[in-house]
Design an enzyme around this catalytic site. Structure first.
Site, PDB file in Angstrom:
ATOM      1  N   ASP A 228      24.323  40.193  61.080  1.00  0.00           N
ATOM      2  CA  ASP A 228      23.035  40.263  60.415  1.00  0.00           C
ATOM      3  C   ASP A 228      23.138  39.671  59.012  1.00  0.00           C
ATOM      4  O   ASP A 228      24.144  39.837  58.323  1.00  0.00           O
ATOM      5  CB  ASP A 228      22.599  41.727  60.330  1.00  0.00           C
ATOM      6  N   GLU A 255      23.010  35.287  61.920  1.00  0.00           N
ATOM      7  CA  GLU A 255      21.590  35.117  61.610  1.00  0.00           C
ATOM      8  C   GLU A 255      21.444  34.290  60.338  1.00  0.00           C
ATOM      9  O   GLU A 255      21.844  34.710  59.259  1.00  0.00           O
ATOM     10  CB  GLU A 255      20.918  36.475  61.407  1.00  0.00           C
TER      11      GLU A 255
END
Length: 404
Positions: A228, A255
């Protein structure tokens, strides 16, 4: 027997980043996560413009600098043929009755029918935000999604079905740290305003994070990581975490969003498809957050593009399990076509037409896909005499398969 994991994480006490302003990262030390270890998520969208059904791909990959990219390596065969299923939405923690993991486990037969190779699961640690993205104590794996035992059972069941469980790893920042005083090294990436950024330049912190990732692999059963907010810290640290835990030969995803336009397919999939993890919607863009929702009337058209094109496609949970049987059947049929003809992340893409009302592409010389409201394809219509067979169609899309 190894000692049990700690119930707190004292090594984070002095490892948050310094808050004082520092010089911006130079291109030579950019924090781009693009390297031979990780793949990068990108969104593909189809939308109307100027009252026309103008079809074009919309991308959302964070801008990356070219200088620090590692030399391209041959794509890992397993990763190149991966098809991922997003195993949750933004509000899934509310829908599982305290055991969302059990709901995913019950859906394994449907996931197998979709020919998925990986399921991306929510952040496993207890979090200040119930969705999981403000973790406190990393080793506390009893979250709003379920208990550690339920998570372990799910991972085992997925692997028994030939599906690899991927953990959503939130290690850019940490919430609820009473010892935060910002005395660490300058940040190596973008700041995350909602919580203190961790100091990945501290070797003690990196060693502790590696231990935690190893715990998720050996004690829980995860096989890979989705990092993330990967733009929050330098790519070299992601490479270290991958190398020391699951290894670079499995699918790992970072990400990293930006707007990229090329003369080929738009976005990362146009210039490094082996590293592009593509999707229509996720918990940020759609779901209950609706930050950048994909036009609902074109979701089927989006999957006709996604599942026939290069890149590593990711199917959103809600589209399969919440949007009704017709869309589920379309997605399933397209996923099975991709598997049947052997399309992969680096399949050859030939764009035959890209006009306001029609897009036509041929992929791997095995699939032809047409998008857009125009019915007359002219000479681009695949011909039976040339070995093409019509396979399926939906609103403003159709697909043909080469049978000889």
């Amino acid at each position: 027997m190894p000692p049990p994991p700690p119930t707190s994480v004292p090594f984070l006490q002095l490892t948050t980043c310094r808050l004082a302003a520092s010089a911006p990262t130079s291109p030579q030390t950019s924090h781009t996560p693009l390297n031979s270890h990780t793949h990068v998520t990108m969104a593909l969208g189809m939308h109307a413009q100027q009252q026309q059904h103008r079809l074009q791909a919309r991308t959302a990959n964070r801008r990356t600098a070219a200088a620090p990219l590692r030399p391209a390596q041959p794509a890992n065969a397993a990763a190149s043929r991966s098809r991922a299923q997003r195993g949750f939405a933004w509000d899934s923690w509310q829908k599982g009755g305290g055991n969302w993991y059990g709901r995913v486990q019950a859906a394994i037969p449907e996931l197998a029918a979709l020919q998925v190779s990986h399921v991306w699961l929510p952040p496993p640690s207890r979090s200040v935000s119930k969705e999981g993205y403000l973790p406190g104590q990393l080793y506390d794996l009893d979250s709003e999604y379920g208990t550690k035992e339920q998570l372990t059972q799910l991972c085992a069941a997925l692997k028994a079905a030939g599906i690899s469980p991927m953990a959503d790893i939130v290690i850019n920042h940490r919430a609820n740290d009473p010892h935060f005083n910002g005395e660490g090294n300058p940040d190596t990436g973008d700041d995350f305003g909602a919580a203190p950024d961790l100091d990945h330049a501290n070797p003690e912190l990196r060693a502790a994070l590696v231990d935690w990732l190893k715990h998720l692999k050996t004690e829980v059963g995860f096989t890979g990581w989705r990092f993330d907010y990967a733009r929050g810290y330098a790519a070299r640290f992601i490479a270290e975490y991958v190398d020391k835990t699951v290894g670079k030969d499995v699918l790992n995803v970072g990400e990293y969003w930006t707007e990229q336009w090329q003369g080929k397919a738009p976005g990362l999939v146009g210039w490094w498809p082996a590293k592009a993890v593509t999707f229509i919607e996720n918990h940020d863009t759609g779901s209950t957050q609706q930050h950048w929702p994909f036009p609902s009337e074109y979701v089927g058209t989006g999957y006709a593009y996604l599942l026939t094109h290069p890149g590593i496609p990711t199917i959103f949970w809600d589209h399969v399990f919440e949007w009704g049987e017709p869309l589920r059947q379309e997605i399933t049929a397209l996923a099975q076509l991709r598997q049947r003809v052997g399309l992969h992340s680096e399949s050859k893409l030939e764009i035959l037409a890209a006009e306001p009302d029609m897009y036509v592409a041929r992929v791997a010389e095995k699939v032809t896909v047409k998008l857009g409201p125009r019915c007359d394809m002219g000479d681009l219509l695949p011909k039976e005499d040339d070995g093409w067979k019509f396979v399926m169609s939906g609103k403003d899309w159709a697909v043909w398969e080469k049978t000889n």
